[in-house]
Design a protein around this motif. Sequence first.
Motif, PDB file in Angstrom:
ATOM      1  N   MET A   1      -8.206 -11.201 -12.771  1.00  0.00           N
ATOM      2  CA  MET A   1      -6.996 -11.160 -11.959  1.00  0.00           C
ATOM      3  C   MET A   1      -6.548  -9.711 -11.793  1.00  0.00           C
ATOM      4  SD  MET A   1      -5.841 -14.180 -10.990  1.00  0.00           S
ATOM      5  CE  MET A   1      -4.124 -13.981 -10.694  1.00  0.00           C
ATOM      6  N   TYR A   2      -6.112  -9.403 -10.607  1.00  0.00           N
ATOM      7  CA  TYR A   2      -5.536  -8.104 -10.277  1.00  0.00           C
ATOM      8  C   TYR A   2      -4.163  -8.332  -9.664  1.00  0.00           C
ATOM      9  CZ  TYR A   2      -9.853  -5.491 -11.034  1.00  0.00           C
ATOM     10  OH  TYR A   2     -10.953  -4.887 -11.597  1.00  0.00           O
ATOM     11  N   ARG A   3      -3.328  -7.297  -9.705  1.00  0.00           N
ATOM     12  CA  ARG A   3      -1.985  -7.374  -9.138  1.00  0.00           C
ATOM     13  C   ARG A   3      -1.715  -6.092  -8.348  1.00  0.00           C
ATOM     14  NH1 ARG A   3       2.230  -7.818 -13.619  1.00  0.00           N
ATOM     15  NH2 ARG A   3       1.510  -5.716 -13.926  1.00  0.00           N
ATOM     16  N   VAL A   4      -1.028  -6.246  -7.218  1.00  0.00           N
ATOM     17  CA  VAL A   4      -0.651  -5.111  -6.376  1.00  0.00           C
ATOM     18  C   VAL A   4       0.537  -4.400  -7.023  1.00  0.00           C
ATOM     19  CG1 VAL A   4       0.223  -4.441  -4.097  1.00  0.00           C
ATOM     20  CG2 VAL A   4      -1.478  -6.271  -4.292  1.00  0.00           C
ATOM     21  N   ILE A   5       0.439  -3.075  -7.204  1.00  0.00           N
ATOM     22  CA  ILE A   5       1.556  -2.296  -7.756  1.00  0.00           C
ATOM     23  C   ILE A   5       2.137  -1.338  -6.714  1.00  0.00           C
ATOM     24  CG2 ILE A   5       0.872  -2.507 -10.163  1.00  0.00           C
ATOM     25  CD1 ILE A   5      -0.426   0.254  -9.966  1.00  0.00           C
ATOM     26  N   LYS A   6       1.454  -1.199  -5.572  1.00  0.00           N
ATOM     27  CA  LYS A   6       1.952  -0.426  -4.428  1.00  0.00           C
ATOM     28  C   LYS A   6       1.389  -1.106  -3.193  1.00  0.00           C
ATOM     29  CE  LYS A   6       1.740   4.147  -2.342  1.00  0.00           C
ATOM     30  NZ  LYS A   6       1.076   5.468  -2.428  1.00  0.00           N
ATOM     31  N   GLU A   7       2.236  -1.371  -2.199  1.00  0.00           N
ATOM     32  CA  GLU A   7       1.792  -2.095  -1.003  1.00  0.00           C
ATOM     33  C   GLU A   7       0.474  -1.543  -0.481  1.00  0.00           C
ATOM     34  OE1 GLU A   7       4.703  -2.353   2.095  1.00  0.00           O
ATOM     35  OE2 GLU A   7       5.969  -3.700   0.939  1.00  0.00           O
ATOM     36  N   CYS A   8      -0.416  -2.457  -0.077  1.00  0.00           N
ATOM     37  CA  CYS A   8      -1.700  -2.059   0.492  1.00  0.00           C
ATOM     38  C   CYS A   8      -2.173  -3.146   1.453  1.00  0.00           C
ATOM     39  CB  CYS A   8      -2.730  -1.799  -0.601  1.00  0.00           C
ATOM     40  SG  CYS A   8      -3.102  -3.197  -1.660  1.00  0.00           S
ATOM     41  N   GLY A   9      -3.130  -2.789   2.277  1.00  0.00           N
ATOM     42  CA  GLY A   9      -3.630  -3.731   3.271  1.00  0.00           C
ATOM     43  C   GLY A   9      -4.698  -4.660   2.724  1.00  0.00           C
ATOM     44  N   GLU A  10      -4.768  -5.833   3.333  1.00  0.00           N
ATOM     45  CA  GLU A  10      -5.826  -6.801   3.054  1.00  0.00           C
ATOM     46  C   GLU A  10      -6.667  -6.892   4.326  1.00  0.00           C
ATOM     47  OE1 GLU A  10      -6.346 -11.357   1.429  1.00  0.00           O
ATOM     48  OE2 GLU A  10      -4.482 -10.818   2.424  1.00  0.00           O
ATOM     49  N   TYR A  11      -7.984  -6.795   4.193  1.00  0.00           N
ATOM     50  CA  TYR A  11      -8.876  -6.695   5.348  1.00  0.00           C
ATOM     51  C   TYR A  11      -9.957  -7.773   5.307  1.00  0.00           C
ATOM     52  CZ  TYR A  11      -6.746  -2.105   5.707  1.00  0.00           C
ATOM     53  OH  TYR A  11      -5.831  -1.078   5.816  1.00  0.00           O
ATOM     54  N   ASP A  12     -10.540  -8.063   6.484  1.00  0.00           N
ATOM     55  CA  ASP A  12     -11.625  -9.044   6.529  1.00  0.00           C
ATOM     56  C   ASP A  12     -12.997  -8.373   6.562  1.00  0.00           C
ATOM     57  OD1 ASP A  12     -11.775  -8.148   9.137  1.00  0.00           O
ATOM     58  OD2 ASP A  12     -11.304 -10.058  10.064  1.00  0.00           O
ATOM     59  N   SER A  13     -13.041  -7.081   6.227  1.00  0.00           N
ATOM     60  CA  SER A  13     -14.293  -6.325   6.187  1.00  0.00           C
ATOM     61  C   SER A  13     -14.183  -5.217   5.135  1.00  0.00           C
ATOM     62  CB  SER A  13     -14.548  -5.697   7.563  1.00  0.00           C
ATOM     63  OG  SER A  13     -15.600  -4.769   7.505  1.00  0.00           O
ATOM     64  N   VAL A  14     -15.315  -4.770   4.601  1.00  0.00           N
ATOM     65  CA  VAL A  14     -15.283  -3.659   3.651  1.00  0.00           C
ATOM     66  C   VAL A  14     -14.979  -2.341   4.351  1.00  0.00           C
ATOM     67  CG1 VAL A  14     -16.797  -4.711   1.933  1.00  0.00           C
ATOM     68  CG2 VAL A  14     -17.789  -3.313   3.739  1.00  0.00           C
ATOM     69  N   LYS A  15     -15.186  -2.289   5.655  1.00  0.00           N
ATOM     70  CA  LYS A  15     -14.838  -1.108   6.455  1.00  0.00           C
ATOM     71  C   LYS A  15     -13.394  -1.282   6.921  1.00  0.00           C
ATOM     72  CE  LYS A  15     -18.997   0.773   6.713  1.00  0.00           C
ATOM     73  NZ  LYS A  15     -19.378   2.126   6.453  1.00  0.00           N
ATOM     74  N   PHE A  16     -12.499  -0.465   6.376  1.00  0.00           N
ATOM     75  CA  PHE A  16     -11.075  -0.620   6.676  1.00  0.00           C
ATOM     76  C   PHE A  16     -10.708   0.100   7.968  1.00  0.00           C
ATOM     77  CE2 PHE A  16      -9.500  -1.149   1.996  1.00  0.00           C
ATOM     78  CZ  PHE A  16     -10.315  -2.253   1.860  1.00  0.00           C
ATOM     79  N   ASN A  17     -10.120  -0.632   8.904  1.00  0.00           N
ATOM     80  CA  ASN A  17      -9.468  -0.065  10.076  1.00  0.00           C
ATOM     81  C   ASN A  17      -8.430  -1.074  10.550  1.00  0.00           C
ATOM     82  OD1 ASN A  17     -10.693  -1.867  12.060  1.00  0.00           O
ATOM     83  ND2 ASN A  17     -12.567  -0.697  11.792  1.00  0.00           N
ATOM     84  N   LYS A  26       2.298  -7.308  -0.600  1.00  0.00           N
ATOM     85  CA  LYS A  26       3.523  -6.840  -1.250  1.00  0.00           C
ATOM     86  C   LYS A  26       3.290  -6.601  -2.740  1.00  0.00           C
ATOM     87  CE  LYS A  26       5.932  -7.525   2.516  1.00  0.00           C
ATOM     88  NZ  LYS A  26       6.048  -6.429   3.415  1.00  0.00           N
ATOM     89  N   VAL A  27       4.133  -5.786  -3.330  1.00  0.00           N
ATOM     90  CA  VAL A  27       4.090  -5.523  -4.769  1.00  0.00           C
ATOM     91  C   VAL A  27       4.219  -6.838  -5.526  1.00  0.00           C
ATOM     92  CG1 VAL A  27       5.312  -4.391  -6.669  1.00  0.00           C
ATOM     93  CG2 VAL A  27       4.978  -3.189  -4.508  1.00  0.00           C
ATOM     94  N   SER A  28       3.455  -6.989  -6.585  1.00  0.00           N
ATOM     95  CA  SER A  28       3.394  -8.164  -7.464  1.00  0.00           C
ATOM     96  C   SER A  28       2.490  -9.274  -6.955  1.00  0.00           C
ATOM     97  CB  SER A  28       4.778  -8.731  -7.780  1.00  0.00           C
ATOM     98  OG  SER A  28       5.532  -7.764  -8.475  1.00  0.00           O
TER      99      SER A  28
END
Length: 63
Positions: A1-17, A26-28
Amino acid sequence: MYRVIKECGEYDSVKFNESKRIQTLKVSTAFTVTEIIKVENVYRLKTKSKTYLTAKKENVEKV
């Protein structure tokens, strides 16, 4: 399990754009990681739902 500690994007590819961004996590927000993937010089976390996010320690932490 991992938890977000700073907002970040979720993507449908390993190449982020922006066209591959699904949402901003969101955090948590917690998620299960099935694989850690190296793409060029960066690491991505593959989630149980087959989406990807950054493995940067300033954005996520293992719980």
